[in-house]
Design an enzyme around this catalytic site. Structure first.
Site, mmCIF file in Angstrom:
data_model
loop_
_atom_site.group_PDB
_atom_site.id
_atom_site.type_symbol
_atom_site.label_atom_id
_atom_site.label_comp_id
_atom_site.label_asym_id
_atom_site.label_seq_id
_atom_site.Cartn_x
_atom_site.Cartn_y
_atom_site.Cartn_z
ATOM 1 N N GLU A 257 0.885 -1.178 0.000
ATOM 2 C CA GLU A 257 0.000 0.000 0.000
ATOM 3 C C GLU A 257 0.910 1.212 0.000
ATOM 4 O OE1 GLU A 257 -3.183 0.093 -0.246
ATOM 5 O OE2 GLU A 257 -3.815 -1.934 0.245
ATOM 6 N N CYS A 291 -2.335 9.153 2.338
ATOM 7 C CA CYS A 291 -2.007 8.715 0.981
ATOM 8 C C CYS A 291 -3.151 8.978 0.012
ATOM 9 C CB CYS A 291 -1.667 7.235 0.999
ATOM 10 S SG CYS A 291 -2.941 6.276 1.804
#
Ligand code: NAP
Length: 487
Positions: A257, A291
């Protein structure tokens, strides 16, 4: 040091709290400071390969029992972890704010978000179905079963110090895997808190270990130790690529990720008020350090000036301060390096013609506080268009047509989250199909939930967390052929 009943300064290895005195390798400690005050919160062990290897050994022993527990039993532990997180939400939230800086309300929200993964995967643990495949032979049966991968190494970032661990550990537990976790050095205490909670719910020893230290030797041990079967990582694309290449050399399964460069696209036909609120939620949450934060905001020309004005009015009144203060909406950034990156992006953008319409500088609170900032006249040549800023700066790009904005939005090596505001149903579908991202939100600024698959494409990584797909990342598929069934 502030009193918080969850603050531990030792690593949690297979149910034992282990300090540096027992390790010859741990010659130094890692200091952890509160970014809002600069005060030292505590010191944690700087462990390395040896302790990681010990934790993996214990995790392997625990795995042999854990994998054979019924799904119902593992679901019970997941649910107990959910309840323990929620029962201690305020104390855990305070600890998170102390070490990371985000506003207390957001920190409590993160604890609940993380707890949600334990609840979701408690339910999913019971649904790891296999298949019976119609056989091409009259005397043979084909059975597909699913098995836990084994011991998992998890490396996590500082920006969600609790939820990024929960999202991995909950799925691993449900599948029947044991976990050795290495949290970010800036935020180890929220990770150790899982050890306190593991003790509280009487989790079998070795199913979870949390170890702090120099990331490279710990990661090397995870990648090279044959007892560890999977590496799951959340963090920067640079480190993710390094780790993926090391792990692949030893045929480990990986989940990555990684970073993002999210576009937020606002068409002329959008609801202006909702788009402004969505932009604030999406850009300024966690001081822009997520993010999935909008990194580039594309606004169609007909609505551009009105959007910029309304956004600037709201953003200029945001309360910046210590996350534990009443009404604070934006805390400090994590480090001076983070603030320097923000400053360099603003300097580069203004040199190339961008205008600062609010903010633009360090906050008068000092330390790593920064003013929420809006830039207009952003263009694709600016660093801010291609690099993840990871701070409270919203650059506004002007566009004319749908085709033009799709091209601009996809012109990045990243592909994590994307956002679009429009009231045209056809356009909403076209944008969903055209945006080259793992996630697309239409008319919403926040999209994460335990029940939907979170993850990216391109340099934003591989694998999915949360949702029914999240379990697949912790499972091996086994094919069994039963022959000789004819009389
Ligand atoms: P980072 O520097 O990559 O660090 C993340 C973790 O990796 C930390 O535990 C760090 O340990 C460790 N690490 C550092 N160097 C390493 C190495 N050479 N080998 C193995 N591990 C190493 O990232 P960050 O600055 O903490 O986090 C921000 C990044 O994470 C952003 O790019 C953001 O977009 C991304 N992120 C992605 C997601 C997602 O779900 N896609 C979610 C959150 C954040 P130390 O702290 O000890 O250095």
């Amino acid at each position: 040091m502030p009193h918080n009943s969850f603050l531990r300064e030792q690593c949690y290895i297979a149910g034992e709290w282990v300090g540096p005195t027992v390790s010859k390798d741990a010659s130094t400690l890692i200091g952890v400071t509160n970014p809002a005050t600069g005060d030292m919160l505590g010191k944690v062990p700087n462990f390395g390969r040896r302790e990681t290897s010990q934790a993996i050994d214990m995790a392997q022993i625990a795995f042999e029992d854990w994998r054979r527990r019924t799904p119902d039993e593992r679901a019970g532990f997941c649910m107990a972890m959910h309840d323990a997180l929620m029962d201690n939400q305020a104390t855990l939230g305070e600890l998170l704010t102390l070490e990371m800086g985000k506003p207390f309300a957001e920190a409590k929200g993160e604890i609940a978000f993380g707890a949600g993964f334990f609840k979701w995967f408690a339910e999913e643990a019971r649904r790891v179905y296999g298949d019976v495949v119609p056989s091409p032979w009259p005397d043979k049966k084909i059975i597909i079963t699913k098995e836990p991968i084994g011991v998992v190494g998890a490396i996590t970032p500082w920006n969600f110090p609790s939820a990024m661990i929960a999202r991995k550990v909950a799925a691993a537990f449900a599948a029947g895997c044991s976990v050795v976790c290495k949290p970010a050095s800036e935020t180890p205490f929220s990770a150790f808190a899982f050890g306190v909670l593991a003790d509280e719910i009487a989790l079998p020893k070795g199913v979870l270990s949390v170890i702090t230290g120099d990331p490279e030797p710990i990661a090397d041990e995870m990648c090279e130790n044959p007892k560890l079967r999977k590496v799951t990582f959340t963090g920067s694309t640079r480190v993710g690529k390094e780790l993926a290449s090391k792990a692949s050399r030893h045929m480990k399964r990986i989940s990555m990720e990684l970073g993002g460069n999210a576009p937020l696209i606002i068409f002329d036909d959008a609801d202006l008020d909702k788009a402004v609120d969505g932009a604030i939620a999406c850009k300024f949450r966690n001081s822009g350090q997520t993010c999935v934060c909008a990194n580039r905001i594309y606004v169609q020309s007909g609505i551009y000036d009105a959007f910029a004005k309304q956004l600037a009015e709201k953003v200029s009144t945001m309360m910046v301060g210590n996350g534990l203060g009443d009404g604070v909406e934006q805390g400090p950034l994590i480090s001076d390096a983070a603030i320097q990156k923000v400053e360099s992006h603003i300097a580069d953008a203004t040199e190339r013609g961008a205008k600062v319409i609010t903010g633009g500088a360090r906050h008068n609170l000092g330390l790593t506080f920064f003013q929420p900032t809006i830039l207009t006249d952003a263009t694709s040549e600016m660093k801010i268009a291609s690099e993840e800023t990871f701070g409270p700066v919203a650059p506004l790009f002007k566009f004319e047509t749908e085709e033009e904005v799709i091209k601009a939005a996809n012109a990045t090596e990243y592909g994590l989250a994307s956002y679009c505001y429009t009231n045209d149903l056809g356009r909403a579908w076209r944008m969903t199909d055209s945006l080259d991202y793992g996630m697309v939100a239409i008319n919403e600024g926040i999209l994460s939930t335990p029940i939907a698959p979170f993850g990216g494409v391109k340099d934003s990584g591989q694998g999915r967390e949360g949702s029914k797909y999240g379990l697949d990342d912790y499972i091996n598929v086994k094919y069994a052929l039963f022959g000789g069934l004819a009389k």
